[in-house]
Enzyme design. Sequence first.
Site, mmCIF file in Angstrom:
data_model
loop_
_atom_site.group_PDB
_atom_site.id
_atom_site.type_symbol
_atom_site.label_atom_id
_atom_site.label_comp_id
_atom_site.label_asym_id
_atom_site.label_seq_id
_atom_site.Cartn_x
_atom_site.Cartn_y
_atom_site.Cartn_z
ATOM 1 N N TYR A 200 5.684 -31.364 -82.451
ATOM 2 C CA TYR A 200 5.201 -30.112 -81.875
ATOM 3 C C TYR A 200 6.306 -29.097 -82.098
ATOM 4 C CZ TYR A 200 1.428 -32.546 -79.340
ATOM 5 O OH TYR A 200 0.308 -33.269 -79.003
ATOM 6 N N PRO A 289 -6.122 -27.111 -77.139
ATOM 7 C CA PRO A 289 -5.841 -28.449 -77.672
ATOM 8 C C PRO A 289 -4.398 -28.926 -77.518
ATOM 9 C CG PRO A 289 -6.173 -26.884 -79.459
ATOM 10 C CD PRO A 289 -6.517 -26.174 -78.186
ATOM 11 N N TYR A 381 1.513 -36.099 -70.579
ATOM 12 C CA TYR A 381 1.001 -36.414 -71.925
ATOM 13 C C TYR A 381 0.365 -37.790 -71.957
ATOM 14 C CZ TYR A 381 0.885 -35.991 -77.041
ATOM 15 O OH TYR A 381 0.467 -35.888 -78.345
HETATM 16 C C1 DHB Z 1 -4.034 -33.996 -82.330
HETATM 17 C C2 DHB Z 1 -4.563 -32.909 -81.664
HETATM 18 C C3 DHB Z 1 -3.899 -32.369 -80.588
HETATM 19 O O1 DHB Z 1 -4.411 -31.310 -79.924
HETATM 20 C C4 DHB Z 1 -2.707 -32.892 -80.145
HETATM 21 O O2 DHB Z 1 -2.067 -32.314 -79.098
HETATM 22 C C5 DHB Z 1 -2.184 -33.985 -80.804
HETATM 23 C C6 DHB Z 1 -2.850 -34.529 -81.894
HETATM 24 C C7 DHB Z 1 -4.737 -34.559 -83.493
HETATM 25 O O3 DHB Z 1 -5.856 -34.136 -83.776
HETATM 26 O O4 DHB Z 1 -4.167 -35.419 -84.174
#
Ligand code: DHB
Length: 390
Positions: A200, A289, A381
């Site tokens: 990230y 996301p 997480y």
């Molecule tokens: C993926 C998507 C995410 O929003 C995330 O935080 C981690 C992985 C993924 O699609 O691999």
Amino acid sequence: VHTRVAIVGAGPAGLLLAQLLRGAGIDSIVVDSRSRDEIEQTIRAGILEEGTVEALVAAGVDTHAHQVGMRHDGIELRFDGAGHRIDFADLVGRGVWLYPQHLVLQDLLATLVPAGADIRFETTAVRVDDVDGERPRVVVTGPDGAESEIAAEIVIGADGSHSVVRRAMSGSRAGLYREYPFAWFGILCEAPPSAPELIYSNSPNGFALISQRSDTVQRMYFQCDPDVDPASYTQEQLWEILQSRVPGTTLHEGPIFQRDMLQFRSFVARELRRGRVVLVGDAAHTVPPTGAKGMNLAIADVLLLHGALRAFLLENDPRLLDGYEQTALHRIWKAQNFSWWMTSMLHQMPEASDFDRMRQLGELRSVTDSRAGRTYLAEAYTGWPLELGG
Ligand code: DHB
């Protein structure tokens, strides 16, 4: 027709609920406007909390998460040219599984369909009648366009962020939300992984997430303007953007064979239940996301609701159902906060000043330099323990 529970939406939430109800001997009918093929092939989220996988196994879903999925015991936060590992195993003794949502759906359908579950594909819910009555009815149109009704003791809206059930329940009294001035550009490419774990990355040019799908296919995202046309970039341009977003790392490049855009929104419906109509998953809430909470939160709703429906339908005890909304909202708002926090800490706001950017780096260092900070991130997480109400 009549059933005990009518479930609108054959996503992870709707299908897992059907499976759990089946285990309790409670009949349900699931409808979805999409074909089975479309449900099983659409690329969506990728990360399952350890507790989510445990819940699928406990529900008797024939899942391949442990065989095909990849276990991850940490992530890297990257900023100011350096990577910082968040070691989930050390901090909280739990991890996550990288196992894409469409495989979860294939597992659920491969368990439910041979067992004779009543799942109606290409069947669109058009409205819910008698929402406030004892026998609400889902009005559907089948693959042939003919309209029919499913009367049920309970109607579940598991039909995603554009939920028809939510609209029937609450009309335009939508709920609480915030929007973000950016989106994610997602790609799938043929290449080996660029790093052992997900990255990230906060960079001066904006956020990027380096995720994975397998030894040969990788998933990556970068922050972009919500109005860009995904087709307007060449592959060279996409690699240049991605590389520029992870300073200090070199990505393994390869042919990009799919591109898509993910919109950013935080949303919680104003009511999750009204009488015999209940919302779960994206119909009830949407998270951005960043942090991968969406599918996990949908599954947590269903685990909670399943206990409430058993008590209500098998023992005539409404107490857990009456408490569903309040108990579910505790986890939902924790996940809303975490997803918003990860988003705000890692993305560049279009109007950010130099002060804002330096403060953001200070915030990231407060997390990575402190065991307490890293532990909060790791707990959120990998997923909070399930609160079952009552
Ligand atoms: C993926 C998507 C995410 O929003 C995330 O935080 C981690 C992985 C993924 O699609 O691999």
